[in-house]
Design an enzyme around this catalytic site. Structure first.
Site, PDB file in Angstrom:
ATOM      1  N   GLY A 101       0.822  -1.206   0.000  1.00 46.35           N
ATOM      2  CA  GLY A 101       0.000   0.000   0.000  1.00 46.35           C
ATOM      3  C   GLY A 101       0.849   1.246   0.000  1.00 46.35           C
ATOM      4  O   GLY A 101       2.077   1.186   0.086  1.00 46.35           O
ATOM      5  N   ASP A 220      -5.453   9.663  15.038  1.00 48.16           N
ATOM      6  CA  ASP A 220      -5.829   9.474  13.629  1.00 48.16           C
ATOM      7  C   ASP A 220      -6.560   8.141  13.456  1.00 48.16           C
ATOM      8  O   ASP A 220      -6.167   7.298  12.646  1.00 48.16           O
ATOM      9  CB  ASP A 220      -4.572   9.537  12.762  1.00 48.16           C
ATOM     10  CG  ASP A 220      -4.886   9.785  11.282  1.00 48.16           C
ATOM     11  OD1 ASP A 220      -6.049  10.148  10.980  1.00 48.16           O
ATOM     12  OD2 ASP A 220      -4.001   9.600  10.442  1.00 48.16           O
TER      13      ASP A 220
HETATM   14  N1  LIG Z   1       1.906  -4.150   9.109  1.00 47.28           N
HETATM   15  C1  LIG Z   1       1.249  -4.131   7.966  1.00 47.28           C
HETATM   16  N2  LIG Z   1       0.799  -5.276   7.441  1.00 47.28           N
HETATM   17  C2  LIG Z   1       0.112  -5.275   6.290  1.00 47.28           C
HETATM   18  N3  LIG Z   1      -0.161  -4.186   5.572  1.00 47.28           N
HETATM   19  C3  LIG Z   1       0.273  -3.012   6.037  1.00 47.28           C
HETATM   20  C4  LIG Z   1       0.992  -2.914   7.253  1.00 47.28           C
HETATM   21  N4  LIG Z   1       1.276  -1.624   7.471  1.00 47.28           N
HETATM   22  C5  LIG Z   1       0.755  -0.938   6.456  1.00 47.28           C
HETATM   23  N5  LIG Z   1       0.155  -1.772   5.583  1.00 47.28           N
HETATM   24  C6  LIG Z   1      -0.528  -1.399   4.341  1.00 47.28           C
HETATM   25  O1  LIG Z   1       0.095  -0.273   3.788  1.00 47.28           O
HETATM   26  C7  LIG Z   1      -0.855   0.778   3.680  1.00 47.28           C
HETATM   27  C8  LIG Z   1      -0.173   2.103   3.890  1.00 47.28           C
HETATM   28  O2  LIG Z   1       0.106   2.232   5.246  1.00 47.28           O
HETATM   29  P1  LIG Z   1       0.485   3.620   5.882  1.00 47.28           P
HETATM   30  O3  LIG Z   1       0.468   3.448   7.352  1.00 47.28           O
HETATM   31  O4  LIG Z   1       1.739   4.080   5.270  1.00 47.28           O
HETATM   32  O5  LIG Z   1      -0.582   4.610   5.349  1.00 47.28           O
HETATM   33  P2  LIG Z   1      -2.109   4.854   5.693  1.00 47.28           P
HETATM   34  O6  LIG Z   1      -2.331   4.633   7.143  1.00 47.28           O
HETATM   35  O7  LIG Z   1      -2.952   4.054   4.758  1.00 47.28           O
HETATM   36  O8  LIG Z   1      -2.269   6.368   5.297  1.00 47.28           O
HETATM   37  P3  LIG Z   1      -1.850   7.622   6.108  1.00 47.28           P
HETATM   38  O9  LIG Z   1      -0.375   7.746   5.974  1.00 47.28           O
HETATM   39  O10 LIG Z   1      -2.589   8.713   5.442  1.00 47.28           O
HETATM   40  O11 LIG Z   1      -2.304   7.387   7.520  1.00 47.28           O
HETATM   41  C9  LIG Z   1      -1.920   0.454   4.719  1.00 47.28           C
HETATM   42  O12 LIG Z   1      -3.137   1.049   4.413  1.00 47.28           O
HETATM   43  C10 LIG Z   1      -1.962  -1.043   4.656  1.00 47.28           C
HETATM   44  O13 LIG Z   1      -2.783  -1.475   3.611  1.00 47.28           O
END
Ligand SMILES: Nc1ncnc2c1ncn2[C@@H]1O[C@H](COP(=O)(O)OP(=O)(O)OP(=O)(O)O)[C@@H](O)[C@H]1O
Length: 687
Positions: A101, A220
């Protein structure tokens, strides 16, 4: 005495023959008389001792430095530091095929460690202050939190040379709740039991955070920050915006002592349009102070390219380019020369422990306009984004016009000029204008800007064609008769630009903010099409109204966000969603409004997702009721997360629903203005 150190036999040997003169007591003279062969052993010993001593000193210094860096608070476990190469190998050199993601500050990749452990590796965008803050925050909380309901970083890698920042998490095989539920990726969530259990898990996760001493406020809470493990158990993730209540309270007191934040001096040295500003007295600390062993120079934090393109609402004052006349422009690399900066909250705050430096985000809520500009500088940093990308992503209205180098420079110049010339008088004017704005406009800007623009365009067109229609401030929301028509038009455009998610009720964080999502020119897809705003805590639609109104943030802000999330989980849809269907749909567009209306009509169950299998109607009604309790405007009236968990699990009696479930945007600023006009003293009550 030097002579004592040399054996007498040796002394005799060195005496010249027939020399009656007694040996000189002078060590130097004596030394000269010694042969080099005899001198060698003591000299060697002395040299060896000196060298050994020096080595010892150097070693001690290094050891001290190293141990200083690695010292972690006694109650913490340090996150593991991974070699960069190991993570590169684990993710197959960050192969796009393994990308899980895209977040506001970087991509997340699936990886396999040498021992077979599956991990998620977040490659943070370096050069973004907000990104770096989040990186540090994540690591800080990684060492603080331990719960089956939270996903914290298990390690990191930071390469100073390459400026690469990587965070390593345990892999959550079922991704985020946003994708699983709203993109219907997990059919399992269409079983009532599973859906209900997700809601309870999130509630428990927040209860855990709030039960800590000091309580941790996530800041958040939204579906994309909830991850699902292999059993579809939900865990709260993304602690980039989380904060410790104690630190924030201390910060608040500090603010009170300091009086209203004020920027004393902002010096900009514009070098042509490159506009270089120099940072002099901003003091921050990297998180070496946390002993996490990552080198980060203060310059890395403050020497940043800046784009003032984001119209983020910070602390109730929205500074959209339209509002303040800031021309949107590509980023400029700047070094900021600041005596007092809102981000650092003045000298006192700046000299405070580096541990607190990122808590300063909280201070922005009540800061004057200039501070928002500084917030932008601190947050809207897009070092690596090519200018062209920025132009296209930040200027929706002009995105299809060719942008020449000169016009780009002009815009940049204008923006800087505006910023430099923002004196107190102008600042007051802007605030005055802000106060006059109807609360409805807050929504307009945040959610419906594009729709509104299109409506205006349409109206202009109609006027030109001689068809005159009413132009009320309220008609941004499609009115009977013409709403559907204009919305359809808007939707077509959005489809064409493949920017569907702007209406999801969430804005892009960091690189891609609300305007980017509106422009439809974004190339990088973001998981779940969701996001949050960089200069404010939380995500629009999920953020508690008191934040926008400049009120105090507390656990109750998370409770509010949880209320929205709970409604979303129950309804299986976004908080704001308009479809191209009959007028009745518009009444349901705002999930919170709809829930309120259903509550009044005693039909709460109507809100629940019709595609849920094995629905327990009683439990579902309870969930919507609890959500509404969490959504009360007054933070004090909202239940605590402990009570929420109690209510959801049946241990605590659910109180009667309050009359007020207003999802109204913060209206404090406007109210103040109204009261002032009337000469009333009561300025705290919202409208
Ligand atoms: N530990 C994990 N296991 C599986 N997928 C993950 C994990 N961490 C993040 N992801 C995937 O990566 C995506 C991006 O995560 P990230 O925390 O960078 O952004 P977000 O929370 O979607 O957006 P924002 O930065 O606006 O809060 C998540 O939405 C999720 O689908």
């Amino acid at each position: 005495m030097p002579s004592r150190s040399i054996p007498s036999s040796e002394q005799t040997l060195h005496l010249p023959a027939g020399n009656e003169t007694p040996p000189s007591p002078s060590p130097l003279a004596h030394h000269h008389r010694l042969s080099s062969r005899q001198l060698l052993p003591p000299l060697a010993t002395a040299t060896t001792t000196t060298v050994a001593f020096s080595f010892l000193l150097i070693f001690a210094a290094c050891f001290r430095k190293l141990t200083q860096k690695r010292t972690v608070p006694s109650d913490s476990k340090p996150p593991h530091r991974f070699p960069h190469s190991a993570l590169r190998r684990a993710t197959n050199n960050f192969s796009p095929a393994l990308r899980l993601g895209q977040g506001g500050f970087g991509s997340v990749f699936r990886g396999t460690l040498p021992d077979g452990q599956l991990v998620a590796v977040k490659l943070m965008d370096s050069g973004s202050l907000q990104g770096e803050r989040e990186f540090q925050n994540e690591l800080f909380f990684a060492s603080k939190l331990e719960s089956p309901y939270a996903v914290t970083a298990m390690g990191f890698s930071a390469d100073r040379k390459r400026r690469a920042m990587l965070l390593v998490y345990e892999l959550m095989p079922n991704g985020n709740l946003q994708d699983a539920l709203l993109h219907r990726k997990c059919p399992e969530l269409f079983e009532w039991k599973q859906r209900f259990s997700v809601a309870v898990d999130v509630a428990r996760g927040l209860e855990y955070l709030h039960s800590l001493d000091p309580p941790v406020i996530h800041g958040d809470v939204k579906p994309s920050n909830v991850l699902l493990d292999q059993f579809f158990s939900a865990r709260i993730a993304d602690f980039g915006l989380a904060w410790s209540k104690k630190a924030a309270e201390e910060e608040g007191n500090q603010e009170k002592r300091n009086g209203e934040l004020e920027m004393k001096k902002v010096e900009l040295e514009a070098e042509d349009c490159g506009s270089v500003m120099e940072a002099e007295s901003v003091t921050t600390a990297g998180f070496e102070e946390f002993g996490l062993g990552v080198d980060q120079s203060p310059e890395s934090v403050f020497r940043v390219p800046v784009s003032l393109t984001s119209p983020e609402t910070t602390g109730g004052v929205s500074l959209s380019p339209e509002t303040v006349g800031v021309p949107v422009s590509p980023p400029t690399e700047v070094i900021v020369n600041i005596d007092k900066v809102s981000v650092a909250s003045g000298k006192e705050a700046a000299s405070k422990s580096g541990k607190d430096w990122w808590w300063k985000q909280a201070a922005g809520a009540a800061a004057p306009v200039k501070d928002y500009v500084m917030e932008w500088i601190g947050t809207e940093i897009k070092r690596e984004t090519p200018s062209s990308e920025w132009i296209s992503s930040s200027t929706p209205s002009t995105s299809n016009q060719p942008i020449t180098k000169t016009s780009k420079k002009k815009k940049e110049r204008k923006r800087l000029d505006w910023w430099v010339s923002l004196d107190e008088e102008k600042e007051k004017k802007i605030l005055k204008k802000e106060r006059k704005r109807a609360p409805r406009e807050w929504w307009k800007e945040e959610y419906c800007e594009e729709l509104e623009k299109k409506k205006r365009k349409q109206k202009k067109k109609e006027r030109e064609m001689g068809i005159v229609k009413g132009n009320s401030a309220e008609d941004w929301w499609p009115a009977a008769g013409d709403g559907e028509e204009s919305y359809t038009g808007g939707k077509k455009k959005r489809k064409k630009n493949s920017s569907h998610d702007w209406f999801s009720g969430e804005l892009f964080r960091g690189r891609f903010n609300s305007h980017d999502s509106l422009s439809g020119d974004i190339a990088i897809p973001k998981s779940g099409g969701v996001s949050s705003t960089p200069s404010m805590r939380g995500t629009v639609c999920y953020v508690a109204p008191e934040y926008g109104g400049g009120g105090d943030l507390s656990e109750k802000s998370d409770v509010y966000s949880f209320g929205v999330l709970l409604l979303v989980v129950m309804a299986g849809r976004r908080p704001l969603q308009v479809t191209n269907s009959p007028m009745s749909e518009f009444q349901r567009a705002n999930l919170i409004h709809w829930a309120r209306n259903l509550a009044r009509a005693g039909k709460l169950i109507d809100l629940v997702d019709g595609s849920i299998r094995g629905l327990d109607r009683e439990q579902a009604t309870l969930c919507v009721t609890v959500a509404l309790l969490c959504l009360q405007k007054s933070p004090a009236a909202r239940p605590s997360m402990k009570e929420v968990v109690g209510m959801l699990s049946g241990g605590v009696e659910v109180p009667a629903l309050p009359i007020e479930f207003s999802p109204s945007p913060p209206s404090r600023v406007r109210f103040k203005s109204k009261q002032r006009k009337k000469g009333s003293l009561n300025t705290d009550k919202p409208l």
